[in-house]
Design a protein around this motif. Structure first.
Motif, mmCIF file in Angstrom:
data_model
loop_
_atom_site.group_PDB
_atom_site.id
_atom_site.type_symbol
_atom_site.label_atom_id
_atom_site.label_comp_id
_atom_site.label_asym_id
_atom_site.label_seq_id
_atom_site.Cartn_x
_atom_site.Cartn_y
_atom_site.Cartn_z
ATOM 1 N N ALA A 159 0.828 -1.205 0.000
ATOM 2 C CA ALA A 159 0.000 0.000 0.000
ATOM 3 C C ALA A 159 0.864 1.258 0.000
ATOM 4 N N ARG A 160 1.947 1.251 0.797
ATOM 5 C CA ARG A 160 2.848 2.415 0.825
ATOM 6 C C ARG A 160 3.465 2.658 -0.542
ATOM 7 N N ALA A 161 3.865 1.589 -1.217
ATOM 8 C CA ALA A 161 4.492 1.726 -2.530
ATOM 9 C C ALA A 161 3.507 2.263 -3.555
ATOM 10 N N LEU A 162 2.294 1.766 -3.526
ATOM 11 C CA LEU A 162 1.297 2.204 -4.494
ATOM 12 C C LEU A 162 0.846 3.635 -4.244
ATOM 13 N N ARG A 163 0.803 4.034 -2.962
ATOM 14 C CA ARG A 163 0.417 5.420 -2.674
ATOM 15 C C ARG A 163 1.441 6.396 -3.214
ATOM 16 N N GLY A 164 2.691 5.981 -3.327
ATOM 17 C CA GLY A 164 3.728 6.859 -3.850
ATOM 18 C C GLY A 164 3.839 6.842 -5.356
ATOM 19 N N ALA A 165 3.066 5.979 -6.026
ATOM 20 C CA ALA A 165 3.133 5.872 -7.478
ATOM 21 C C ALA A 165 2.404 7.034 -8.141
ATOM 22 N N ALA A 166 2.810 7.333 -9.370
ATOM 23 C CA ALA A 166 2.178 8.427 -10.108
ATOM 24 C C ALA A 166 0.730 8.115 -10.446
ATOM 25 N N ALA A 167 0.434 6.840 -10.650
ATOM 26 C CA ALA A 167 -0.935 6.421 -10.953
ATOM 27 C C ALA A 167 -1.135 5.006 -10.444
ATOM 28 N N LEU A 168 -2.355 4.699 -10.064
ATOM 29 C CA LEU A 168 -2.648 3.352 -9.600
ATOM 30 C C LEU A 168 -2.683 2.387 -10.779
ATOM 31 N N PRO A 169 -2.209 1.167 -10.591
ATOM 32 C CA PRO A 169 -2.258 0.198 -11.680
ATOM 33 C C PRO A 169 -3.684 -0.280 -11.907
ATOM 34 N N PRO A 170 -3.975 -0.803 -13.107
ATOM 35 C CA PRO A 170 -5.311 -1.368 -13.332
ATOM 36 C C PRO A 170 -5.517 -2.609 -12.470
ATOM 37 N N ILE A 171 -6.768 -2.952 -12.243
ATOM 38 C CA ILE A 171 -7.087 -4.121 -11.426
ATOM 39 C C ILE A 171 -6.902 -5.367 -12.289
ATOM 40 N N ASP A 172 -5.806 -6.101 -12.071
ATOM 41 C CA ASP A 172 -5.526 -7.291 -12.870
ATOM 42 C C ASP A 172 -6.312 -8.486 -12.319
ATOM 43 N N ASP A 177 -10.315 7.565 -15.417
ATOM 44 C CA ASP A 177 -9.996 6.579 -14.382
ATOM 45 C C ASP A 177 -9.170 5.436 -14.966
ATOM 46 N N GLU A 178 -7.984 5.233 -14.391
ATOM 47 C CA GLU A 178 -7.091 4.168 -14.852
ATOM 48 C C GLU A 178 -7.360 2.843 -14.150
ATOM 49 N N VAL A 179 -8.193 2.850 -13.122
ATOM 50 C CA VAL A 179 -8.518 1.638 -12.364
ATOM 51 C C VAL A 179 -9.888 1.103 -12.757
ATOM 52 N N ALA A 180 -10.874 1.979 -12.784
ATOM 53 C CA ALA A 180 -12.244 1.598 -13.155
ATOM 54 C C ALA A 180 -12.599 2.320 -14.444
ATOM 55 N N PRO A 181 -12.442 1.663 -15.589
ATOM 56 C CA PRO A 181 -12.735 2.330 -16.868
ATOM 57 C C PRO A 181 -14.146 2.900 -16.886
ATOM 58 N N ARG A 182 -14.271 4.070 -17.497
ATOM 59 C CA ARG A 182 -15.559 4.768 -17.468
ATOM 60 C C ARG A 182 -16.698 3.905 -18.010
#
Length: 252
Positions: free
Chosen positions: A93-106, A198-203
């Motif tokens: 969670a710490r690593a993802l919070r520091g990312a420029a964008a959240l990855p898609p839900i694989d 939205d890069e996680v939940a496509p519109r």
């Protein structure tokens, strides 16, 4: 529901609690007006992925609803989050919070989420049962606010919980037939939040959720930006939505 700590600030009393549900320790927070007496609307606030029961945005919403409308607000740590997270999950969670964008839900993350949703829904029902036994909460109207993972949990919860009278959902969408079937069972007034980029939940999936909801009254709020960029001004819309459908607390 065992209370473990209490503090009051600017008219809002915050009570930490824990429950044991099917062998799992479930910690949570109940917010109330200072000196609250008698029943009142209860707003269930479900955090998103990689968050916890007292994340800043959730805390701000709870305090606003308590101060402006006299509500009780409640949040818990969902499975694998907050006090219930492993060291590996906290590091991720710490690593993802520091990312420029959240990855898609694989697919792997989807399977992990699906495995937890059923447990989370049962926990929310048990916590709601316990909260409504408190005289300062009572069996008043109930609302659900939950975006992203809060919608992954919220759709099955609201679909099967007749006590919920209104729901804010979004930043998650229909990805399979079962989720669409559950969405069609929801008939209470609903507000759906959509981030256009939205890069996680496509519109398209969020629009499919809006379309699937069985609610006669439903509103779509679409804003430009990514998953975590919901504009702050939407907070006023949420307050007006719940005040319209749940009312306000009586004095006391």
């Amino acid at each position: 529901m065992q209370f473990t700590a209490e503090s009051t600030e600017l008219g809002v009393t915050e009570r930490a609690f824990e429950m044991t549900i099917e062998g799992e320790r479930v910690p949570g927070i109940l917010w109330l007006p200072e000196g609250a007496r008698g029943p009142r609307p209860l707003l269930l606030l479900c955090h998103g992925g990689m968050q916890h029961k007292r994340v800043d945005t959730l805390l701000a919403k709870a305090r606003a609803f308590v101060r402006h409308h006299g509500y009780a607000c409640l949040s818990i740590d969902n499975p694998g989050h907050g006090e219930r997270a492993s060291e590996a999950e906290l590091a991720q969670a710490r690593a993802l919070r520091g990312a420029a964008a959240l990855p898609p839900i694989d697919p792997d993350r989807m399977r992990q989420l699906a495995a937890r949703v059923g447990r989370a829904v049962g926990e929310w029902k048990a916590v709601l049962d316990a909260a409504q036994q408190l005289p300062e909460v009572g069996a008043g109207p109930v609302g659900w606010w939950g975006l992203s993972m809060g919608t992954a949990i919220g759709v099955p919860f609201v679909a099967g919980e007749p006590r919920v009278r209104a729901a804010v959902l979004g930043l998650a969408g229909v990805r399979n037939e079962e989720f669409g079937r559950l969405a069609r069972q929801i008939t209470v007034p609903a507000m759906v939040m959509c981030q256009w980029d939205d890069e996680v939940a496509p519109r398209d999936s969020v629009l499919a959720l809006f379309d699937a909801l069985g609610s006669a009254e439903k509103t779509l709020h679409a804003n430009p930006g990514r998953h975590v960029q919901v504009p702050l001004y939407e907070r006023q819309a949420w307050e007006e939505f719940f005040a319209r459908h749940l009312g306000r607390a009586a004095a006391g």
